[in-house]
Write an enzyme that holds these catalytic residues in place. Structure first.
Site, PDB file in Angstrom:
ATOM      1  N   TYR A 159       0.835  -1.205   0.000  1.00 41.56           N
ATOM      2  CA  TYR A 159       0.000   0.000   0.000  1.00 41.56           C
ATOM      3  C   TYR A 159       0.872   1.258   0.000  1.00 41.56           C
ATOM      4  O   TYR A 159       0.695   2.147  -0.835  1.00 41.56           O
ATOM      5  CB  TYR A 159      -0.934   0.001   1.216  1.00 41.56           C
ATOM      6  N   THR A 194     -14.013   5.433   6.634  1.00 43.83           N
ATOM      7  CA  THR A 194     -14.591   4.619   5.556  1.00 43.83           C
ATOM      8  C   THR A 194     -14.297   3.151   5.850  1.00 43.83           C
ATOM      9  O   THR A 194     -13.575   2.832   6.789  1.00 43.83           O
ATOM     10  CB  THR A 194     -13.952   4.961   4.197  1.00 43.83           C
TER      11      THR A 194
HETATM   12  N1  NAD Z   1      -9.883   5.928   4.458  1.00 43.35           N
HETATM   13  C1  NAD Z   1      -8.658   6.363   4.762  1.00 43.35           C
HETATM   14  O1  NAD Z   1      -8.305   6.511   5.914  1.00 43.35           O
HETATM   15  C2  NAD Z   1      -7.691   6.720   3.658  1.00 43.35           C
HETATM   16  C3  NAD Z   1      -6.452   7.290   4.030  1.00 43.35           C
HETATM   17  C4  NAD Z   1      -5.539   7.614   3.039  1.00 43.35           C
HETATM   18  C5  NAD Z   1      -5.872   7.406   1.710  1.00 43.35           C
HETATM   19  N2  NAD Z   1      -7.073   6.840   1.375  1.00 43.35           N
HETATM   20  C6  NAD Z   1      -7.353   6.602  -0.039  1.00 43.35           C
HETATM   21  O2  NAD Z   1      -8.587   7.185  -0.409  1.00 43.35           O
HETATM   22  C7  NAD Z   1      -9.162   6.463  -1.487  1.00 43.35           C
HETATM   23  C8  NAD Z   1     -10.600   6.116  -1.184  1.00 43.35           C
HETATM   24  O3  NAD Z   1     -10.616   5.217  -0.105  1.00 43.35           O
HETATM   25  P1  NAD Z   1     -11.876   5.036   0.859  1.00 43.35           P
HETATM   26  O4  NAD Z   1     -11.358   5.189   2.233  1.00 43.35           O
HETATM   27  O5  NAD Z   1     -13.008   5.881   0.393  1.00 43.35           O
HETATM   28  O6  NAD Z   1     -12.155   3.484   0.627  1.00 43.35           O
HETATM   29  P2  NAD Z   1     -13.519   2.670   0.456  1.00 43.35           P
HETATM   30  O7  NAD Z   1     -13.137   1.256   0.605  1.00 43.35           O
HETATM   31  O8  NAD Z   1     -14.584   3.223   1.347  1.00 43.35           O
HETATM   32  O9  NAD Z   1     -13.948   2.973  -1.054  1.00 43.35           O
HETATM   33  C9  NAD Z   1     -13.173   2.542  -2.132  1.00 43.35           C
HETATM   34  C10 NAD Z   1     -14.072   2.368  -3.344  1.00 43.35           C
HETATM   35  O10 NAD Z   1     -13.253   1.932  -4.430  1.00 43.35           O
HETATM   36  C11 NAD Z   1     -13.872   0.824  -5.054  1.00 43.35           C
HETATM   37  N3  NAD Z   1     -12.862  -0.022  -5.666  1.00 43.35           N
HETATM   38  C12 NAD Z   1     -12.008  -0.863  -5.032  1.00 43.35           C
HETATM   39  N4  NAD Z   1     -11.259  -1.518  -5.930  1.00 43.35           N
HETATM   40  C13 NAD Z   1     -11.644  -1.083  -7.151  1.00 43.35           C
HETATM   41  C14 NAD Z   1     -11.242  -1.404  -8.458  1.00 43.35           C
HETATM   42  N5  NAD Z   1     -10.300  -2.329  -8.693  1.00 43.35           N
HETATM   43  N6  NAD Z   1     -11.842  -0.777  -9.495  1.00 43.35           N
HETATM   44  C15 NAD Z   1     -12.815   0.137  -9.276  1.00 43.35           C
HETATM   45  N7  NAD Z   1     -13.248   0.474  -8.041  1.00 43.35           N
HETATM   46  C16 NAD Z   1     -12.666  -0.134  -6.995  1.00 43.35           C
HETATM   47  C17 NAD Z   1     -14.616   0.118  -3.938  1.00 43.35           C
HETATM   48  O11 NAD Z   1     -15.641  -0.750  -4.466  1.00 43.35           O
HETATM   49  C18 NAD Z   1     -15.147   1.277  -3.148  1.00 43.35           C
HETATM   50  O12 NAD Z   1     -16.392   1.710  -3.636  1.00 43.35           O
HETATM   51  C19 NAD Z   1      -8.262   5.246  -1.697  1.00 43.35           C
HETATM   52  O13 NAD Z   1      -7.383   5.489  -2.769  1.00 43.35           O
HETATM   53  C20 NAD Z   1      -7.498   5.154  -0.401  1.00 43.35           C
HETATM   54  O14 NAD Z   1      -6.258   4.505  -0.558  1.00 43.35           O
HETATM   55  C21 NAD Z   1      -7.994   6.501   2.322  1.00 43.35           C
END
Ligand code: NAD
Length: 272
Positions: A159, A194
């Protein structure tokens, strides 16, 4: 150089990961501001539930499917102004030693190759509108437990590697596309409430639950930065100070290696 976005009202946006979490919040926000939005998600039903004008079920790791999603968005709405590459995954904390073959690879495929697959087919349409690309990196804290790009994240090496590479992808794109008036914003999130963040619970990050923010706030911060043409934005801003430790690089790793807590973490993620 700052690239200023035109108004979101009337813009056409494509959002990956638009079915849940930060992506779904972004879909809603963009629509509330008067944009037409295509939500792409591997979970097609979730994309449909997001209320996007166009919902496409596609895996961002599938290059052809992503090129088709971009084409369909342009065919449907006549142009493309904004691309938000938000889809991302991780696996439950585990060292590379104990992960099954393919588990780490899938994280790289979705987070890094998926971002590439999202933005590359969109380049020509974005040049036509002098549009804007948004990619999502990560800011992790506490330093040795979460999956940011500040330090090698034990249990989440794929990651943190993918998110470090996404940062460079965004920086490189910005350099190449400036001549066409296409801007790039890199978003670095701290813990956001999330499904993803609940996949990485561990005892030392209790503090994190107090500092967590909603996906709506995260999306609002990212869109604000995009509208202002900011190259990078750390959300929430309280984590800005962490940037100060980045230049320490391996010296910081060396300090962590001496920490008992760090070694305990590695051990806990190193058994099946
Ligand atoms: N939540 C956190 O704390 C956090 C922190 C840093 C970065 N991020 C980043 O933010 C972004 C969003 O994350 P989130 O927390 O909303 O996660 P989440 O799991 O709530 O949502 C992710 C979405 O992406 C979709 N997805 C997953 N794999 C996929 C694929 N191969 N093709 C198309 N869609 C796909 C999922 O179905 C889901 O709807 C991500 O890139 C994550 O790495 C999140």
């Amino acid at each position: 150089m700052v690239h200023r976005m035109r108004d979101v009202a009337g813009a056409v946006a494509l959002v990956t990961g638009g079915g849940n979490g930060i992506g779904a919040a972004m879909v809603k926000l963009l629509r509330d501001k008067g944009a037409k939005v295509c939500a792409v998600d591997i979970d097609e039903e979730a994309a449909q539930r997001s209320g996007a004008d166009l919902a496409i079920g596609a895996d961002v790791a599938d290059r052809e499917a992503m090129a088709a999603a971009v084409d369909r968005t342009v065919a449907e709405f006549g142009k493309l102004d904004l691309v938000f590459a938000i889809a991302g995954i991780t696996h439950p904390p585990a060292t590379l030693r104990v992960l099954k073959p393919g588990e780490a690879q899938r994280v790289i495929d979705v987070n890094l190759t998926g971002t590439l697959n999202t933005v590359q087919p969109a380049i020509e349409p974005l040049i036509a509108t002098r549009g804007h690309i948004v990619v999502v990196s990560s800011m992790g804290w506490p330093a040795n437990t979460d999956y940011g790009i500040l330090l090698p994240a034990v249990g989440g090496v794929a990651y943190s590697t993918s998110k470090t590479a996404v940062e460079m992808l965004g920086r490189g794109l910005r350099m190449e596309l400036a001549q066409y008036g296409v801007g790039v914003t890199i978003g670095y999130f701290g813990p956001i409430d999330t499904a993803m963040v609940h996949l990485t619970p561990n005892p030392a990050t209790k503090a994190k639950w107090k500092l967590i923010i909603s996906p709506e706030k995260a999306a609002a911060g990212l869109l604000r930065a995009t509208e202002r043409g900011k190259v990078r934005v750390i959300i929430p801003a309280r984590w800005n100070f962490l940037n100060a430790i980045r230049p320490l690089g391996v010296h910081m790793d060396n300090l962590l290696l001496r920490s008992k807590k760090q070694r305990a973490f590695v051990r806990s993620y190193d058994s099946d």
